[in-house]
Scaffold this motif. Sequence first.
Motif, PDB file in Angstrom:
ATOM      1  N   ARG A 132       0.826  -1.211   0.000  1.00  0.00           N
ATOM      2  CA  ARG A 132       0.000   0.000   0.000  1.00  0.00           C
ATOM      3  C   ARG A 132       0.859   1.260   0.000  1.00  0.00           C
ATOM      4  N   ALA A 133       1.943   1.235   0.770  1.00  0.00           N
ATOM      5  CA  ALA A 133       2.846   2.391   0.785  1.00  0.00           C
ATOM      6  C   ALA A 133       3.482   2.591  -0.586  1.00  0.00           C
ATOM      7  N   ALA A 134       3.892   1.487  -1.225  1.00  0.00           N
ATOM      8  CA  ALA A 134       4.526   1.579  -2.541  1.00  0.00           C
ATOM      9  C   ALA A 134       3.550   2.098  -3.586  1.00  0.00           C
ATOM     10  N   LEU A 135       2.292   1.687  -3.475  1.00  0.00           N
ATOM     11  CA  LEU A 135       1.287   2.085  -4.468  1.00  0.00           C
ATOM     12  C   LEU A 135       1.198   3.604  -4.584  1.00  0.00           C
ATOM     13  N   GLY A 136       1.262   4.294  -3.452  1.00  0.00           N
ATOM     14  CA  GLY A 136       1.173   5.740  -3.487  1.00  0.00           C
ATOM     15  C   GLY A 136       2.412   6.422  -4.026  1.00  0.00           C
ATOM     16  N   MET A 137       3.505   5.681  -4.177  1.00  0.00           N
ATOM     17  CA  MET A 137       4.767   6.252  -4.652  1.00  0.00           C
ATOM     18  C   MET A 137       5.054   5.923  -6.113  1.00  0.00           C
ATOM     19  N   ILE A 138       4.231   5.082  -6.731  1.00  0.00           N
ATOM     20  CA  ILE A 138       4.463   4.666  -8.122  1.00  0.00           C
ATOM     21  C   ILE A 138       4.106   5.804  -9.073  1.00  0.00           C
ATOM     22  N   ARG A 139       4.932   6.000 -10.076  1.00  0.00           N
ATOM     23  CA  ARG A 139       4.712   7.030 -11.089  1.00  0.00           C
ATOM     24  C   ARG A 139       4.747   6.405 -12.482  1.00  0.00           C
TER      25      ARG A 139
END
Length: 324
Positions: A214-221
């Motif tokens: 979930r944390a990674a999802l918000g950082m994906i571009r």
Amino acid sequence: MEHREPLPDGLPEDFPVWLARAHGVTRGRLRQRDLDAPFFGARLRRHEAADIDADDPYARQRLLRVERARQYAPRLHTGHYFSHQTAAAVWKAPLPLEFTPHGEVAGAADLELHVSAFGHIPFPRATGVRGHRTMLRLTEVTEHDGLRVSSPAATWASLGVLPLFDLVALGDFFCRRWREGPGRPHPGRPPLSTIEDLRRMLEAGRRRGADRLRAALGMIREDAWSPRESLVRCILVEARLPEPELNTDVYDERGVFLGCVDLAYPREKVAIEYLGMLHGERWAQDVERLARLRAAGWAVIEVTSPLLKRPHDLVARVTAALKV
């Protein structure tokens, strides 16, 4: 000299033992030295074995994983598919390096092959194979490059055990949009997945490392072009610096194209360039591009592999350039 009976024409280059036996091949013939036995019950014609030679250790491990999958494919059960790190390698996605207990870069014999089974289908068991069991709602299966694998989104959601920044790099790769622009490769090519696809697979059920996913999802571009660029961005954001723009086309005041910058702060005219393994013409082109940027008043920070291992120094250089 070892006498070898020719193999029947009906056998492919790699084949299961049961098929060879059905064609009348003896057990003794299957033990001869022109055949490799990468897995129990499988044979591979030795002269057809892939010659894997990659200077980049990341590329080499990826190729070794894919080669192992191709060797195992003849005995893949109809209810099984390649998953986790093996599926990521088949999709050419970036993975962190794996090492042996002695600290050496892992080779073919050290890299587990990941195979998943649906529901109550017999579990995959073989030396060097790590079996997983899953439910239909937790995955999607497709075929890519001739191999049955989990979809990009399902592959990403299965790898919550990876470190946060590696999950971001993996998501960046799967969700990259191939936009139009000077010198950009493959404009218009559809992304392998979308951020919404990743979210849907993450929310399909319980996941290992769900909080990290979930944390990674918000950082994906969608504009990152390489896992090293992704890592640089994550390091800067973690240090509470402003998030840089990705792969920005830069023009001078006359409208002349100067180059595409890996990471940029356009208002401050700060460019950050990751320099990987450069050779010959590519190296010369990068030298000229960075010289044009500097001549136009840009501060250029060149990030090498050694600098990337010193994140505090990287942050300090960007901080000084931004004057924050």
